[in-house]
Design a protein around this motif. Structure first.
Motif, short mmCIF file in Angstrom:
data_model
loop_
_atom_site.label_atom_id
_atom_site.label_comp_id
_atom_site.label_asym_id
_atom_site.label_seq_id
_atom_site.Cartn_x
_atom_site.Cartn_y
_atom_site.Cartn_z
N THR A 3 12.18 27.82 93.69
CA THR A 3 12.69 26.50 93.67
C THR A 3 12.69 26.01 91.99
OG1 THR A 3 10.79 25.21 94.07
CG2 THR A 3 12.48 25.75 95.81
N THR A 4 13.47 25.33 91.56
CA THR A 4 13.25 24.96 90.25
C THR A 4 13.80 23.28 90.13
OG1 THR A 4 14.11 26.96 89.43
CG2 THR A 4 14.45 25.15 87.91
N THR A 5 12.99 22.80 89.27
CA THR A 5 13.56 21.26 88.96
C THR A 5 14.51 21.24 88.03
OG1 THR A 5 11.28 20.70 89.38
CG2 THR A 5 12.54 19.14 88.20
N LEU A 6 15.48 20.27 88.35
CA LEU A 6 16.72 20.05 87.35
C LEU A 6 16.40 19.14 86.30
CD1 LEU A 6 19.49 19.21 90.04
CD2 LEU A 6 19.37 21.53 88.94
N GLY A 7 16.44 19.87 85.07
CA GLY A 7 16.27 18.94 83.86
C GLY A 7 14.90 18.24 83.77
N GLY A 8 14.80 16.91 83.59
CA GLY A 8 13.51 16.27 83.46
C GLY A 8 13.38 15.69 84.71
N THR A 9 13.96 15.84 85.88
CA THR A 9 14.04 14.87 87.26
C THR A 9 12.92 15.46 87.89
OG1 THR A 9 15.70 16.37 88.49
CG2 THR A 9 16.49 14.64 87.04
N GLY A 10 12.94 14.86 89.17
CA GLY A 10 12.09 15.56 90.27
C GLY A 10 12.78 16.03 91.36
N VAL A 11 14.03 16.34 91.15
CA VAL A 11 15.01 16.91 91.92
C VAL A 11 14.80 18.56 91.91
CG1 VAL A 11 17.19 17.27 92.85
CG2 VAL A 11 16.49 14.85 91.92
N ARG A 12 14.65 19.20 92.83
CA ARG A 12 14.45 20.40 93.19
C ARG A 12 15.31 21.31 93.85
NH1 ARG A 12 9.55 21.88 90.97
NH2 ARG A 12 9.75 23.98 91.71
N VAL A 13 15.66 22.36 93.23
CA VAL A 13 16.86 23.16 93.78
C VAL A 13 16.36 24.43 94.02
CG1 VAL A 13 18.70 21.69 92.83
CG2 VAL A 13 17.84 23.78 91.67
N THR A 14 16.91 25.11 95.28
CA THR A 14 16.59 26.53 95.42
C THR A 14 17.50 27.26 94.49
OG1 THR A 14 18.10 26.18 97.41
CG2 THR A 14 15.71 26.54 97.97
N GLY A 15 16.95 28.56 94.11
CA GLY A 15 17.73 29.55 93.43
C GLY A 15 18.91 29.86 94.12
N LEU A 16 19.20 29.82 95.42
CA LEU A 16 20.51 30.07 95.85
C LEU A 16 20.90 28.84 96.64
CD1 LEU A 16 22.77 32.19 96.37
CD2 LEU A 16 21.59 32.77 98.45
N SER A 17 22.26 28.22 96.33
CA SER A 17 22.55 27.08 96.75
C SER A 17 23.94 27.23 97.67
CB SER A 17 22.95 26.05 95.74
OG SER A 17 21.97 25.66 94.92
N PHE A 18 24.25 26.62 98.85
CA PHE A 18 25.13 26.46 99.66
C PHE A 18 26.17 25.78 99.08
CE2 PHE A 18 27.72 25.31 103.27
CZ PHE A 18 27.63 26.57 104.10
N GLY A 19 27.37 26.25 98.79
CA GLY A 19 28.73 25.42 98.39
C GLY A 19 29.51 25.15 99.71
N ALA A 20 29.87 24.01 99.98
CA ALA A 20 30.30 23.61 101.22
C ALA A 20 31.85 23.51 101.46
CB ALA A 20 29.73 22.22 101.75
N ALA A 21 32.43 23.92 100.24
CA ALA A 21 33.95 24.13 100.24
C ALA A 21 34.54 24.63 101.28
CB ALA A 21 34.55 24.33 98.74
N GLY A 22 34.30 25.78 101.73
CA GLY A 22 34.43 26.55 102.70
C GLY A 22 34.50 26.26 104.05
#
Length: 336
Positions: A3-22
């Motif tokens: 996981t990585t934090t977005l910019g200087g926020t406390g929001v963490r994202v996994t290295g792979l994200s699920f795109g829900a358009a499908g």
């Protein structure tokens, strides 16, 4: 999964994200069971970052994603949606479909562009209702290509206020071009850019146009979508699509050369395409869409396939990557 934090926020994202358009019936319909199974498979794979938008299936993606995540602890995942298109009843709707916009759903509603401050708040309120949650973690301006000044003047400040008040954790924009995201990085305090199709194994416009360098220099993050360039890198051949149109001959030739180099190193081209963006330090996550559980599992298998350093070396020798283009130095990508 890493996981990585977005910019200087406390929001963490996994290295792979699920795109829900499908799961919003992109191009063709699927049933609820298949959509829920895709989200379950993503969860089982360790994915904890999910991206959607009102645009996807006229709200169907948000409704399905919210239902699929409803029994998960809300603090256990990161949820991203978008603003800029309001959904309104279509006075002529119910007699056709939305395939002109790419979604196999009834046209009972229509999209209305709105990058006003009020539009941002109304959009998020409606998204929360469809998702069935009390907050989203990331709010992105969605495709403000023809509304740049309005988005900078009204929509972005509204998101900035929401972030300051704790209504969202991170703000940014999602686009299929590089110039405007680079401008936002220079002129605003966005935390993240979702860049689709412009930083891939096939083309690195996001690097040349400054999106990734600007993000890295300012401590911001980039999420990369569209790594297969409209499907071209899943199997390049005449008649394949590129940027939602038939592929031009020079682009097809480049894709075929990439495929040939990958084959010489025993690497599926799709694996190489998935691995490539992780080489840049500004990239926090790669976003891939899926409509079925098998598509999710296939993506994870591809990421588990190692990509040797010699592959990247040959791409440079063949002139398919600029000498200074960063490449991954860890063959396991984000899976840990």
């Amino acid at each position: 999964m890493r996981t990585t934090t977005l910019g200087g926020t406390g929001v963490r994202v996994t290295g792979l994200s699920f795109g829900a358009a499908g799961i919003g019936n992109l191009y063709r319909p699927i049933d609820d069971e298949s959509a829920f199974a895709a989200v379950d498979a993503a969860w089982d794979a360790g994915i904890r970052t999910f991206d959607t938008a009102p645009h996807y299936g006229l709200g169907l993606s948000e409704r399905r994603l919210g239902a699929a995540l409803r029994d998960r602890p809300r603090d256990a995942y990161t949820l991203s949606t978008k603003v800029g298109r309001l959904l309104e009843p279509n006075p002529r709707g119910g007699r056709g479909d939305d395939l002109a916009h790419g979604f196999a759903v009834s046209d009972t509603r229509r999209r209305v562009w709105d990058f006003s401050a009020d539009g941002v708040l109304r959009s998020l309120e409606a998204s929360l209702a469809r998702l069935g949650v009390d907050r989203v973690d990331v709010a992105l301006l969605h495709d403000p290509d023809d509304h740049a000044d309005h988005a900078l003047r009204e929509a972005y400040p509204a998101l900035e206020r929401l972030r300051a008040e704790g209504g969202v954790g991170a703000v940014g924009l999602g686009m299929n071009q590089s110039a405007l995201p680079a401008r936002f990085l220079r002129e605003t305090d966005v935390d993240v850019v979702l860049l689709a199709g412009r930083y891939t194994l096939l083309e690195q416009d996001g690097l040349a146009a400054g999106v990734l360098p600007e993000a890295a220099a300012r401590g911001r993050s980039v999420v990369i979508g569209g790594v297969f360039n409209s499907g071209l890198l899943t199997g390049p051949k005449p008649g394949a699509m590129y940027d939602y149109a038939p592929v031009p001959e020079p682009v097809l030739d480049r894709a075929l050369r990439l495929k040939a180099v990958a084959a010489r190193h025993g690497v599926p081209l799709r694996s190489a395409a998935l691995h490539f963006p992780y080489g840049h330090p500004a990239v926090a996550s790669v976003l891939t869409g899926a409509r079925t559980a098998e598509e999710v599992r296939d993506t994870v298998r591809l990421l588990r396939h190692p990509v040797p350093a010699a592959f990247w070396d040959e791409l440079r020798i063949e002139g398919l990557l600029a000498p200074d283009t960063p490449v991954p130095d860890d063959g396991t990508a984000p899976l840990g």
